[in-house]
Design a protein around this motif. Structure first.
Motif, PDB file in Angstrom:
ATOM      1  N   ASN A 105      40.266  52.642  36.636  1.00  0.00           N
ATOM      2  CA  ASN A 105      41.657  53.064  36.912  1.00  0.00           C
ATOM      3  C   ASN A 105      42.124  52.727  38.320  1.00  0.00           C
ATOM      4  OD1 ASN A 105      42.492  54.090  34.462  1.00  0.00           O
ATOM      5  ND2 ASN A 105      41.396  56.006  34.811  1.00  0.00           N
ATOM      6  N   LEU A 106      41.694  51.590  38.819  1.00  0.00           N
ATOM      7  CA  LEU A 106      42.047  51.177  40.171  1.00  0.00           C
ATOM      8  C   LEU A 106      43.566  50.999  40.286  1.00  0.00           C
ATOM      9  CD1 LEU A 106      40.428  50.450  42.735  1.00  0.00           C
ATOM     10  CD2 LEU A 106      40.645  48.072  42.062  1.00  0.00           C
ATOM     11  N   THR A 107      44.148  51.638  41.294  1.00  0.00           N
ATOM     12  CA  THR A 107      45.608  51.627  41.431  1.00  0.00           C
ATOM     13  C   THR A 107      46.004  51.475  42.887  1.00  0.00           C
ATOM     14  OG1 THR A 107      45.766  53.146  39.570  1.00  0.00           O
ATOM     15  CG2 THR A 107      47.721  52.965  40.970  1.00  0.00           C
ATOM     16  N   LYS A 108      47.049  50.700  43.135  1.00  0.00           N
ATOM     17  CA  LYS A 108      47.596  50.627  44.493  1.00  0.00           C
ATOM     18  C   LYS A 108      49.108  50.694  44.428  1.00  0.00           C
ATOM     19  CE  LYS A 108      47.639  50.166  48.921  1.00  0.00           C
ATOM     20  NZ  LYS A 108      46.936  51.042  49.861  1.00  0.00           N
TER      21      LYS A 108
ATOM     22  N   THR B 223      54.385  50.072  42.221  1.00  0.00           N
ATOM     23  CA  THR B 223      52.989  50.013  41.788  1.00  0.00           C
ATOM     24  C   THR B 223      52.557  48.567  41.654  1.00  0.00           C
ATOM     25  OG1 THR B 223      53.418  52.031  40.568  1.00  0.00           O
ATOM     26  CG2 THR B 223      51.354  50.904  40.101  1.00  0.00           C
ATOM     27  N   ALA B 224      51.745  48.107  42.588  1.00  0.00           N
ATOM     28  CA  ALA B 224      51.314  46.711  42.574  1.00  0.00           C
ATOM     29  C   ALA B 224      50.154  46.518  41.609  1.00  0.00           C
ATOM     30  CB  ALA B 224      50.902  46.274  43.977  1.00  0.00           C
ATOM     31  N   VAL B 225      49.245  47.474  41.582  1.00  0.00           N
ATOM     32  CA  VAL B 225      48.119  47.431  40.652  1.00  0.00           C
ATOM     33  C   VAL B 225      48.104  48.775  39.931  1.00  0.00           C
ATOM     34  CG1 VAL B 225      45.624  47.287  40.442  1.00  0.00           C
ATOM     35  CG2 VAL B 225      46.806  45.833  42.078  1.00  0.00           C
ATOM     36  N   ASP B 226      48.095  48.709  38.609  1.00  0.00           N
ATOM     37  CA  ASP B 226      48.387  49.884  37.811  1.00  0.00           C
ATOM     38  C   ASP B 226      47.206  50.270  36.915  1.00  0.00           C
ATOM     39  OD1 ASP B 226      49.668  51.908  36.546  1.00  0.00           O
ATOM     40  OD2 ASP B 226      51.305  50.702  35.717  1.00  0.00           O
ATOM     41  N   HIS B 227      46.357  51.157  37.400  1.00  0.00           N
ATOM     42  CA  HIS B 227      45.246  51.690  36.598  1.00  0.00           C
ATOM     43  C   HIS B 227      44.465  50.623  35.851  1.00  0.00           C
ATOM     44  CE1 HIS B 227      47.965  55.112  37.184  1.00  0.00           C
ATOM     45  NE2 HIS B 227      46.848  55.808  37.269  1.00  0.00           N
ATOM     46  N   ILE B 228      43.858  49.707  36.591  1.00  0.00           N
ATOM     47  CA  ILE B 228      43.088  48.687  35.899  1.00  0.00           C
ATOM     48  C   ILE B 228      41.600  49.045  35.888  1.00  0.00           C
ATOM     49  CG2 ILE B 228      44.738  46.828  36.334  1.00  0.00           C
ATOM     50  CD1 ILE B 228      42.916  45.770  38.468  1.00  0.00           C
ATOM     51  N   SER B 229      40.989  48.792  34.756  1.00  0.00           N
ATOM     52  CA  SER B 229      39.550  49.027  34.591  1.00  0.00           C
ATOM     53  C   SER B 229      38.945  47.780  33.988  1.00  0.00           C
ATOM     54  CB  SER B 229      39.302  50.203  33.645  1.00  0.00           C
ATOM     55  OG  SER B 229      39.916  51.358  34.144  1.00  0.00           O
ATOM     56  N   PHE B 230      37.966  47.226  34.681  1.00  0.00           N
ATOM     57  CA  PHE B 230      37.296  46.048  34.142  1.00  0.00           C
ATOM     58  C   PHE B 230      35.944  45.922  34.821  1.00  0.00           C
ATOM     59  CE2 PHE B 230      37.556  43.075  37.703  1.00  0.00           C
ATOM     60  CZ  PHE B 230      38.531  43.666  38.477  1.00  0.00           C
TER      61      PHE B 230
ATOM     62  N   TYR C 212      39.242  25.681  32.996  1.00  0.00           N
ATOM     63  CA  TYR C 212      38.127  24.818  33.348  1.00  0.00           C
ATOM     64  C   TYR C 212      36.972  25.607  33.956  1.00  0.00           C
ATOM     65  CZ  TYR C 212      35.575  20.887  35.351  1.00  0.00           C
ATOM     66  OH  TYR C 212      34.604  19.981  35.668  1.00  0.00           O
ATOM     67  N   LEU C 213      37.298  26.585  34.809  1.00  0.00           N
ATOM     68  CA  LEU C 213      36.253  27.233  35.600  1.00  0.00           C
ATOM     69  C   LEU C 213      35.660  28.491  34.973  1.00  0.00           C
ATOM     70  CD1 LEU C 213      37.631  27.090  39.253  1.00  0.00           C
ATOM     71  CD2 LEU C 213      35.602  25.948  38.387  1.00  0.00           C
ATOM     72  N   CYS C 214      36.512  29.304  34.359  1.00  0.00           N
ATOM     73  CA  CYS C 214      36.096  30.674  34.099  1.00  0.00           C
ATOM     74  C   CYS C 214      35.315  30.852  32.808  1.00  0.00           C
ATOM     75  CB  CYS C 214      37.315  31.581  34.064  1.00  0.00           C
ATOM     76  SG  CYS C 214      38.158  31.621  35.629  1.00  0.00           S
ATOM     77  N   ASP C 215      34.283  31.702  32.883  1.00  0.00           N
ATOM     78  CA  ASP C 215      33.599  32.124  31.672  1.00  0.00           C
ATOM     79  C   ASP C 215      34.468  33.146  30.953  1.00  0.00           C
ATOM     80  OD1 ASP C 215      31.233  30.648  32.275  1.00  0.00           O
ATOM     81  OD2 ASP C 215      30.810  32.141  33.813  1.00  0.00           O
ATOM     82  N   ARG C 216      34.984  34.072  31.731  1.00  0.00           N
ATOM     83  CA  ARG C 216      35.886  35.071  31.149  1.00  0.00           C
ATOM     84  C   ARG C 216      37.136  35.178  31.999  1.00  0.00           C
ATOM     85  NH1 ARG C 216      34.378  40.532  30.269  1.00  0.00           N
ATOM     86  NH2 ARG C 216      33.477  40.424  32.363  1.00  0.00           N
ATOM     87  N   VAL C 217      38.231  35.509  31.329  1.00  0.00           N
ATOM     88  CA  VAL C 217      39.518  35.576  32.017  1.00  0.00           C
ATOM     89  C   VAL C 217      40.179  36.908  31.710  1.00  0.00           C
ATOM     90  CG1 VAL C 217      41.853  34.619  32.092  1.00  0.00           C
ATOM     91  CG2 VAL C 217      39.898  33.083  31.971  1.00  0.00           C
ATOM     92  N   GLY C 218      40.758  37.511  32.737  1.00  0.00           N
ATOM     93  CA  GLY C 218      41.599  38.676  32.523  1.00  0.00           C
ATOM     94  C   GLY C 218      43.029  38.274  32.794  1.00  0.00           C
ATOM     95  N   ILE C 219      43.909  38.548  31.859  1.00  0.00           N
ATOM     96  CA  ILE C 219      45.307  38.213  32.087  1.00  0.00           C
ATOM     97  C   ILE C 219      46.000  39.431  32.664  1.00  0.00           C
ATOM     98  CG2 ILE C 219      47.488  37.611  30.973  1.00  0.00           C
ATOM     99  CD1 ILE C 219      45.972  35.768  29.184  1.00  0.00           C
ATOM    100  N   ILE C 220      46.599  39.237  33.833  1.00  0.00           N
ATOM    101  CA  ILE C 220      47.204  40.372  34.540  1.00  0.00           C
ATOM    102  C   ILE C 220      48.685  40.092  34.741  1.00  0.00           C
ATOM    103  CG2 ILE C 220      46.459  39.410  36.773  1.00  0.00           C
ATOM    104  CD1 ILE C 220      46.209  42.294  37.787  1.00  0.00           C
ATOM    105  N   ASP C 221      49.483  41.130  34.511  1.00  0.00           N
ATOM    106  CA  ASP C 221      50.928  40.985  34.639  1.00  0.00           C
ATOM    107  C   ASP C 221      51.505  42.343  34.994  1.00  0.00           C
ATOM    108  OD1 ASP C 221      53.312  39.670  34.610  1.00  0.00           O
ATOM    109  OD2 ASP C 221      53.646  39.937  32.464  1.00  0.00           O
ATOM    110  N   HIS C 222      52.402  42.382  35.966  1.00  0.00           N
ATOM    111  CA  HIS C 222      52.983  43.639  36.436  1.00  0.00           C
ATOM    112  C   HIS C 222      51.916  44.673  36.744  1.00  0.00           C
ATOM    113  CE1 HIS C 222      56.936  42.152  35.688  1.00  0.00           C
ATOM    114  NE2 HIS C 222      56.682  41.956  34.415  1.00  0.00           N
ATOM    115  N   GLY C 223      50.815  44.238  37.341  1.00  0.00           N
ATOM    116  CA  GLY C 223      49.772  45.161  37.760  1.00  0.00           C
ATOM    117  C   GLY C 223      48.897  45.717  36.658  1.00  0.00           C
ATOM    118  N   LYS C 224      49.079  45.218  35.455  1.00  0.00           N
ATOM    119  CA  LYS C 224      48.256  45.709  34.344  1.00  0.00           C
ATOM    120  C   LYS C 224      47.458  44.572  33.734  1.00  0.00           C
ATOM    121  CE  LYS C 224      50.579  49.739  32.482  1.00  0.00           C
ATOM    122  NZ  LYS C 224      51.945  49.986  32.913  1.00  0.00           N
ATOM    123  N   ILE C 225      46.243  44.886  33.273  1.00  0.00           N
ATOM    124  CA  ILE C 225      45.464  43.873  32.566  1.00  0.00           C
ATOM    125  C   ILE C 225      45.868  43.919  31.095  1.00  0.00           C
ATOM    126  CG2 ILE C 225      43.176  43.144  31.859  1.00  0.00           C
ATOM    127  CD1 ILE C 225      42.071  44.228  34.392  1.00  0.00           C
ATOM    128  N   LEU C 226      46.301  42.781  30.582  1.00  0.00           N
ATOM    129  CA  LEU C 226      46.752  42.743  29.192  1.00  0.00           C
ATOM    130  C   LEU C 226      45.581  42.495  28.256  1.00  0.00           C
ATOM    131  CD1 LEU C 226      49.960  40.622  29.784  1.00  0.00           C
ATOM    132  CD2 LEU C 226      49.776  43.097  29.547  1.00  0.00           C
TER     133      LEU C 226
END
Lengths: 335, 258
Positions: A13-16, A22-29, A205-219
């Motif tokens: 639930n990392l938030t800033k 709210t730049a980063v909105d309760h993200i958990s990963f 090309y680079l990533c094994d896993r990708v998190g898509i983030i938009d408006h401070g939330k991970i989709l």
């Protein structure tokens, strides 16, 4: 504590918040040991803010994060010892030489004399800068600066290397080269890599896993392959005289994995796309709808982004600059 | 404090030294300007009679003021150059390292003080060679102590400015509206407190000017004439100001986020 930590980064639930925004909105990963993990999202999505919190430069407003098992708030110094950071803007002292920049870094991270020398030679070799090590950094090109920064980030044997937009503003050829260096250090040094980017091809090309983030939330977070499969094995893009009508009709077809209607076109996720084009034509003709253009291709992360956010990255960029003027209709279509 | 913190202090200091030696234009500019004041202004007015001045050697009066000015400008520049590091991103590299902010400040302050003292000593030697009188060895040692304190104070003040200002325009304004007036009523160029031509209010104000005590202290310990306050009292006052300024600068710097 006995078993090895497989999750190198873990957030809860990392938030800033900055003055109510709210730049980063309760993200958990979590990021696993040894992988290249990417945050993909448009400018202003909260990528850099997340990196700054994970690298102890900003205090989270809420939530927590652990790095190699150390809390980023309570164990700042332990965290700092374990991470290397390559910032979005160059952070080199341009009045010093490449070698001196590395030496500065090594000393401030407490490496002893033998280690400083040995390690500097190693990392310079990794990024192919041995010949330029005694040149003042102000005479370096953009690509060389980036390479030096990557080398510097590796000086103190970090467990995780953070790369914030590693190829921003570089030309195609240099980008390719940087990608190779990133892959190489991930493989040879077994460094876990956390990178942010708004380039689809880079994440792809680079990533094994990708998190898509938009408006401070991970989709969504997944491997690039699974993400693309979620869209469909193939993507058909078409425009026609009546999008609504055709869209509604095609929505009943079971062979279409997913269908999305955009402002001027439809995208269909299907299997064996080239065989489905005639079928689509057939259906359109029965409804008296004229197809203006149609194409089939393998899905890219662009399609993935489009699929999860309902818009392209480019559209998002424009919207971010004029946040207030966002048309209300756009909001409703997001869901 | 462990060895890693010392390493950090050392490398911060070393960086300042390297940059100082390499930027020759800065080196030349910061030495030439006070030199012009000392050699041209000082020699030109050497036998002029200043209101409120004891003795007939204006150069001997001026030299302590110019030494103080050179140290002040150079040290403030070091403090304020944190702004550069901020703009060029290098500050992030320093702040993300596993060392305390205190060590970072220490290294930077020592580096700035060293460069300022080098410049101060150059002016001092030139003043000697122009034949200014010296009070004695203990006076000379006290002069050096004043120079050290002044440079720490000015680095601290620069750090305060760097954490409060957004850009370099602000720095220009501060230089013109705060530093220059302070310098003019510090008695660096001409007597203030003993000067019959100066309005009483300004003479009184000069006693609230921290710079006055540094200039007066250097003058009192170096040449032993024309000082208004006992150099040892000056020393205590400057020491208190130095501790306060350095503390405030460090505090504000440690609070700053990137």
């Amino acid at each position: 504590m006995g078993d090895r930590i497989l999750e190198i980064i873990k957030t809860n639930n990392l938030t800033k918040k900055f003055n109510g925004f709210t730049a980063v909105d309760h993200i958990s990963f979590s990021v696993r040991e040894g992988e290249i993990f990417g945050f993909l999202g448009p400018n202003g999505a909260g990528k850099t803010t997340t990196i700054k919190m994970l690298t102890t430069l900003l205090y989270p407003t809420e939530g927590s994060a652990e790095l190699s098992g150390f809390d980023v708030i309570k164990k700042r110094d332990k965290v700092r010892k374990h991470i290397g950071v390559v910032f979005q803007e160059p952070a080199l002292d341009t009045e010093l030489t490449g070698r001196e920049n590395l030496d500065f870094h090594a000393r401030i991270y407490g490496l002893d004399k033998d280690n400083r020398k040995k390690r500097a030679a190693e990392v310079l070799k990794l990024v192919n800068l041995e010949g330029k090590k005694d040149v003042l950094v102000k005479k370096y090109s953009g690509g060389m600066k980036r390479r030096l920064e990557i080398a510097r980030g590796l000086m103190h044997y970090p467990t995780v290397l953070f790369l914030d937009e590693p190829t921003l503003g570089l030309d195609t050829q240099t980008r390719r080269a940087i990608w190779e260096y990133i892959k190489k250090m991930n493989k040879e040094e077994k460094t876990t890599i956390f990178l942010t980017t708004h380039y689809m091809d880079e994440a792809d090309y680079l990533c094994d896993r990708v998190g898509i983030i938009d408006h401070g939330k991970i989709l969504v977070i997944d491997s690039t392959t699974s993400l693309k499969n979620a869209v469909g094995n193939d993507v058909i893009t078409l425009s026609c005289s009546d999008l609504d009508e055709l869209g509604k009709r095609l929505g009943d077809e079971s062979w279409i994995k997913n269908i999305k209607q955009h402002d001027t076109f439809l995208t269909l996720g299907v299997k064996k796309g080239e065989e489905k084009i005639p079928v689509v034509f057939e259906i359109a003709r029965s409804l008296n709808i004229k197809i203006k253009s149609i194409s089939v291709r393998k899905p890219t992360l662009d399609d993935v982004f489009l699929h999860f956010t309902g818009r392209t990255m480019r559209g998002q960029e424009e919207r971010n600059t004029g946040r207030e003027s966002r048309p209300p209709i756009f909001r409703s279509r997001r869901r | 404090m462990n060895t890693e913190e010392f390493q950090a202090i050392y490398i911060m200091w070393l960086r300042q030294m390297k940059r100082f030696i390499r930027s020759r234009s800065r080196l030349v500019a910061t030495i030439v300007q006070p030199l012009f004041f000392l050699v041209i202004l000082g020699s030109g007015l050497r036998s002029a009679v200043m209101p409120g001045m004891v003795g007939d050697d204006y150069l001997a009066f001026l030299a302590p003021g110019i030494i103080a000015m050179a140290i002040l400008f150079s040290s403030m520049f070091t403090g304020i150059s944190v702004l550069w590091d901020k703009q060029f991103g290098f500050l992030q590299e320093v702040l993300v390292a596993p060392v305390s902010r205190f060590s970072i400040i220490m290294g930077r302050t020592l580096g700035g003080a060293t460069t300022a003292l080098i410049q101060g000593f150059i002016i001092l030697f030139i003043a000697f060679s122009l034949g200014i009188p010296i009070a004695g060895i203990s006076g000379l040692l006290l002069t050096i102590a004043f120079m050290v304190l002044l440079s720490f104070t000015a680095v601290g003040f620069g750090l305060v400015l760097a954490s409060k200002l957004e850009n370099f325009q602000g720095f220009q304004i501060v230089m013109n509206l705060i530093i220059m007036p302070l310098l003019f009523i510090s008695s660096a160029f001409f007597p203030i407190a003993t000067n019959p031509d100066i309005p009483n209010i300004i003479a009184k104000l000069s006693f609230f000017n921290p710079l006055f005590y540094a200039v007066d202290g250097i003058r009192g310990s170096l040449t032993g004439i024309n000082n208004v306050v006992n150099p040892l009292i000056d020393f205590v006052i400057v020491l208190v100001i130095c501790i306060f300024m350095l503390g405030l600068g460090s505090y504000l710097f440690s609070k700053s986020e990137v």
